[in-house]
Design a protein around this motif. Structure first.
Motif, PDB file in Angstrom:
ATOM      1  N   ASP A 140      26.416  56.696  33.232  1.00 43.77           N
ATOM      2  CA  ASP A 140      25.539  57.875  33.224  1.00 43.77           C
ATOM      3  C   ASP A 140      26.373  59.089  33.640  1.00 43.77           C
ATOM      4  O   ASP A 140      26.363  59.520  34.797  1.00 43.77           O
ATOM      5  N   ARG A 141      27.083  59.648  32.690  1.00 40.09           N
ATOM      6  CA  ARG A 141      28.055  60.698  33.003  1.00 40.09           C
ATOM      7  C   ARG A 141      27.388  61.978  33.483  1.00 40.09           C
ATOM      8  O   ARG A 141      28.025  62.781  34.168  1.00 40.09           O
ATOM      9  N   ASP A 142      26.130  62.184  33.146  1.00 33.74           N
ATOM     10  CA  ASP A 142      25.441  63.396  33.588  1.00 33.74           C
ATOM     11  C   ASP A 142      25.151  63.372  35.077  1.00 33.74           C
ATOM     12  O   ASP A 142      25.065  64.426  35.718  1.00 33.74           O
ATOM     13  N   GLY A 193      20.258  61.433  17.887  1.00 36.93           N
ATOM     14  CA  GLY A 193      19.329  61.417  18.998  1.00 36.93           C
ATOM     15  C   GLY A 193      18.618  60.097  19.199  1.00 36.93           C
ATOM     16  O   GLY A 193      17.719  59.993  20.041  1.00 36.93           O
ATOM     17  N   ARG A 206      20.963  57.297  24.473  1.00 37.51           N
ATOM     18  CA  ARG A 206      21.458  58.573  23.961  1.00 37.51           C
ATOM     19  C   ARG A 206      22.557  59.124  24.868  1.00 37.51           C
ATOM     20  O   ARG A 206      22.400  59.224  26.079  1.00 37.51           O
ATOM     21  N   GLY A 207      23.688  59.440  24.251  1.00 40.36           N
ATOM     22  CA  GLY A 207      24.771  60.057  24.984  1.00 40.36           C
ATOM     23  C   GLY A 207      25.591  59.122  25.849  1.00 40.36           C
ATOM     24  O   GLY A 207      26.526  59.561  26.517  1.00 40.36           O
TER      25      GLY A 207
END
Length: 281
Positions: free
Chosen positions: A45-47, A139, A190-191
């Motif tokens: 979870d890079r965010d 997405g 996503r992401g």
């Protein structure tokens, strides 16, 4: 299980470690003795992950008196392994463009009362199940078609044994129970390029984990992991789901419970022995 297990503690660097993390890490180390205790940084979870929290993980665990085998595995170094696993599962996967609100609306329409929820929240109703991977957009998440997965394995139930919860019998879900209570799980978010469920299964196999120690809150997730292990032809380790550390109101500790962070106890003069007493060790 006798000594000699390979266990791991696998925190996400999204906040400071709290008393619950201390308990989980110490249990994993204790049950490994005299085997191997490993550390894995789950940072997909890079965010939300931060380098300062990762540094604090190492510092807090060392302060508790823990040591671990080197090198430390970091999930962001292993994206190709997750892509390879996802490719192997592709015949049983489909893209999903539904958001949480879409899922809630579909589940709410025909019924009243509580909506079905599983380890990852609301149980997905299969809205996008007919889509093919060639239709995937940037997405979309990628989901496992659980019914087809069971059929591909030629089984109608999945199960495992737990060392701490009724160790003399299997914990079992039938295919229908899995679909009703868990649903089509996400393989790639996503992401991220993967999901917690896929990454943890691939990583446990890569590290040779023989005993997975985790909180009872992840008990239902273990059914997902055993299914993925079978689909990917990976070994299934033994499992030990331990008790959770709770606050004075009986609520499970989370990273937002900053007042119970190990860092703050250390700053207030607590010793590692104090922490062990506080968590019942």
């Amino acid at each position: 299980m006798a000594g000699g297990a390979v266990t791991r503690f696998a925190p996400s660097p999204t906040g400071l470690l709290h008393l619950g993390h201390a308990y989980a890490a110490l249990v994993a180390e204790r049950l490994a003795d005299p085997g191997w205790f490993l550390l894995r940084i789950e940072d997909i979870d890079r965010d939300r992950c931060r380098p300062e929290y990762e540094a604090a993980i190492h510092e807090d665990l060392a302060w508790l008196g823990l040591s671990w085998q080197q090198p430390v595995m970091r999930q962001t170094d292993r994206m190709q392994a997750y892509r390879d696993a996802l490719a192997r599962l592709a015949p049983l996967a489909y893209p999903c463009q539904c958001r949480r609100g879409d899922i809630r609306a579909v589940l709410s329409a025909p019924q009243e009362g509580a909506l079905p929820a599983g380890p990852d929240g609301l149980v997905y109703p299969g809205t996008c199940r007919a889509r093919g991977l060639s239709d995937a957009g940037p997405g979309d998440v990628i989901r496992l078609d659980v019914a087809r997965a069971f059929d591909a394995l030629g089984i109608d139930r999945i199960g495992f044994r737990d060392e701490s919860i009724m160790p003399d019998q299997d914990h079992v879900l039938t295919k229908d129970q899995f679909l009703d209570g868990i649903g089509d799980v996400i393989l790639s978010r996503r992401g991220m390029g993967t999901s917690y469920h896929l990454a943890v299964v691939v990583d446990d196999a890569a590290q040779g984990i023989t005993l997975v120690t985790r909180g009872k809150d992840l008990f239902d997730s273990t059914f997902i992991h055993v299914l993925l292990q079978k689909l990917l032809r990976l070994p299934t380790p033994a499992y030990h789901h331990h008790r959770l550390i709770r606050d004075d109101a009986g609520k499970r500790l989370a990273k937002r419970d900053d007042a119970r962070a190990l860092r703050h106890y250390r700053q207030d003069g607590a010793t590692p022995q104090d922490i062990r007493r506080m968590i019942g060790l």
